[in-house]
Design a protein around this motif. Sequence first.
Motif, short mmCIF file in Angstrom:
data_model
loop_
_atom_site.label_atom_id
_atom_site.label_comp_id
_atom_site.label_asym_id
_atom_site.label_seq_id
_atom_site.Cartn_x
_atom_site.Cartn_y
_atom_site.Cartn_z
N ILE A 1 39.46 50.06 31.53
CA ILE A 1 38.40 49.51 32.37
C ILE A 1 39.05 48.70 33.48
CG2 ILE A 1 36.39 47.99 32.47
CD1 ILE A 1 35.97 48.56 29.47
N ALA A 2 38.82 49.12 34.72
CA ALA A 2 39.34 48.39 35.87
C ALA A 2 38.28 47.43 36.37
CB ALA A 2 39.75 49.35 36.97
N LEU A 3 38.68 46.21 36.66
CA LEU A 3 37.73 45.21 37.15
C LEU A 3 38.41 44.26 38.12
CD1 LEU A 3 38.56 42.54 35.33
CD2 LEU A 3 37.28 43.78 33.59
N GLN A 4 37.62 43.60 38.90
CA GLN A 4 38.14 42.69 39.92
C GLN A 4 38.64 41.40 39.29
OE1 GLN A 4 35.73 42.55 43.39
NE2 GLN A 4 36.61 40.65 44.16
N ALA A 5 39.82 40.99 39.74
CA ALA A 5 40.41 39.73 39.27
C ALA A 5 40.98 39.01 40.48
CB ALA A 5 41.48 39.98 38.22
N THR A 6 40.09 38.38 41.24
CA THR A 6 40.48 37.64 42.44
C THR A 6 39.79 36.28 42.43
OG1 THR A 6 38.65 38.60 43.73
CG2 THR A 6 40.77 39.75 43.80
N ASN A 7 40.20 35.45 43.35
CA ASN A 7 39.65 34.09 43.41
C ASN A 7 38.29 34.09 44.13
OD1 ASN A 7 39.70 31.28 43.03
ND2 ASN A 7 40.54 30.94 45.07
N HIS A 8 37.36 34.84 43.56
CA HIS A 8 36.00 34.93 44.09
C HIS A 8 35.01 34.73 42.95
CE1 HIS A 8 38.32 37.13 47.16
NE2 HIS A 8 37.38 36.72 48.00
N LYS A 9 33.87 34.17 43.30
CA LYS A 9 32.87 33.87 42.28
C LYS A 9 31.87 35.00 42.10
CE LYS A 9 33.07 28.82 42.65
NZ LYS A 9 32.31 27.58 42.94
N ARG A 10 31.53 35.25 40.85
CA ARG A 10 30.48 36.21 40.52
C ARG A 10 29.11 35.59 40.80
NH1 ARG A 10 32.25 37.44 34.34
NH2 ARG A 10 31.06 35.51 34.16
N ASP A 11 28.09 36.36 40.57
CA ASP A 11 26.73 35.85 40.79
C ASP A 11 26.41 34.63 39.94
OD1 ASP A 11 26.29 37.80 42.64
OD2 ASP A 11 25.08 39.09 41.34
#
Length: 245
Positions: A103-113
């Motif tokens: 499972i590929a997912l985003q891992a960056t310094n950004h906030k989810r909803d």
Amino acid sequence: MSERKSKEEVYASLEDGLIVSCQATPAEPHYMPGITTMFAECAQWAGAKGLRVDSPENIRAIKEKVDLPVVGIWKIDRNVKDVYLTPTLEAAQAVWDAGAEIIALQATNHKRDDGQLSYKTIEEVKAAIPEALIFADVATAEDARIAAECGADFVAPTLYGYTKAGCFDKLDIKDAPDFYLLRDIVDAIKGTDARVIMEGKVSTPEIAVQCLYMGAYAVVVGNAITRPHITAKRFARMLNRYHEE
């Protein structure tokens, strides 16, 4: 549907290998129904060791035809939200249920909803789907370090150039990988169990091999194989520069 491979089988299959990104959107000139499955079948025929596929629908269709490990993602609200690559546990579960081994997912310094940084998704997926391998799409070496500490099995600079933290300074850089970033990511995850996958602007076999020499466990290639209009554009741009000089 082909049988899901074990973690050990996936690791053995991908090592030093080619992962082909099999994606297409209706807006692209080569798009047609079933095109991603055709890409996947061509990749297997050519000797690829894995696939990167977007959306549960495409993952399911490809798994019916191709017996290779799949890195599954689900792009939701791309160009709308900061966190769009498999942004929730529910999206990750859908990717897993479709048959992906990874499972590929985003891992960056950004906030989810919900206000949590996107790294949190790694921990949530590990707890809910312990059988899955997790592929963290990062933009910086710091992202890679945090993702590895959160338990990601793979990290890749997929989002370099697509976030404010990893933006390009010049358009020209887009024609080649950032080898300095690859070096920094390899250094950033030392001492963890994570493996580095190189993704982004790997346009020739020679570049792919160089990435392995620099510490990449495997290499993802998309544009140069499955998006012929992008490859043609790169050639045209370079030839136009020749005339400008």
